[in-house]
Scaffold this active site. Structure first.
Site, PDB file in Angstrom:
ATOM      1  CB  CYS A   1       1.639   0.031   6.776  1.00  0.00           C
ATOM      2  SG  CYS A   1       2.322   1.692   6.658  1.00  0.00           S
ATOM      3  CG  HIS A   2      -1.025  -3.305   6.111  1.00  0.00           C
ATOM      4  ND1 HIS A   2      -0.863  -2.194   5.312  1.00  0.00           N
ATOM      5  CD2 HIS A   2      -2.221  -3.172   6.721  1.00  0.00           C
ATOM      6  CE1 HIS A   2      -1.934  -1.427   5.431  1.00  0.00           C
ATOM      7  NE2 HIS A   2      -2.779  -1.988   6.279  1.00  0.00           N
ATOM      8  N   GLY A   3       3.005  -5.193   8.066  1.00  0.00           N
ATOM      9  CA  GLY A   3       3.872  -6.282   8.471  1.00  0.00           C
ATOM     10  C   GLY A   3       4.660  -7.012   7.404  1.00  0.00           C
TER      11      GLY A   3
ATOM     12  CG  LEU B   1      -2.077  -1.024   1.152  1.00  0.00           C
ATOM     13  CD1 LEU B   1      -2.895  -0.985   2.437  1.00  0.00           C
ATOM     14  CD2 LEU B   1      -2.977  -0.790  -0.048  1.00  0.00           C
TER      15      LEU B   1
END
Length: 83
Positions: free
Chosen positions: A40-42, A16
């Site tokens: 952000c999301h790993g 992203l």
């Protein structure tokens, strides 16, 4: 890579668009060598810019066109000729 000891990547996560952070060690897969972690999301990327299996990032970190002018200067956006 023309210089395997130096990685040149676009520092934007392919999931992203967040900025992965450099970490020296963080149990990256089985290597224990560290790499880049997207907070952000790993997603985790190794030192070659490859995303680990099972993380949300769909692709490896892209390598931009670049060339080494000297041992201390890298030109990004140009693979040859004059910059």
């Amino acid at each position: 890579s023309t210089r395997p000891e130096i990685g040149v990547f676009v520092g934007i996560c392919t999931h992203l668009g967040c900025s992965p952070k450099y970490v020296e060690t963080a149990n990256f897969e089985s290597t224990q060598q560290g790499g880049f972690f997207c907070p952000c999301h790993g997603s985790k990327f190794d030192f070659a810019g490859r995303v680990g299996r099972g993380y949300p990032a769909p692709d490896n970190l892209p390598v931009p066109p670049h060339r080494f002018v000297s041992d201390t200067v890298v030109v990004i956006g140009d693979e040859g000729g004059t910059a």
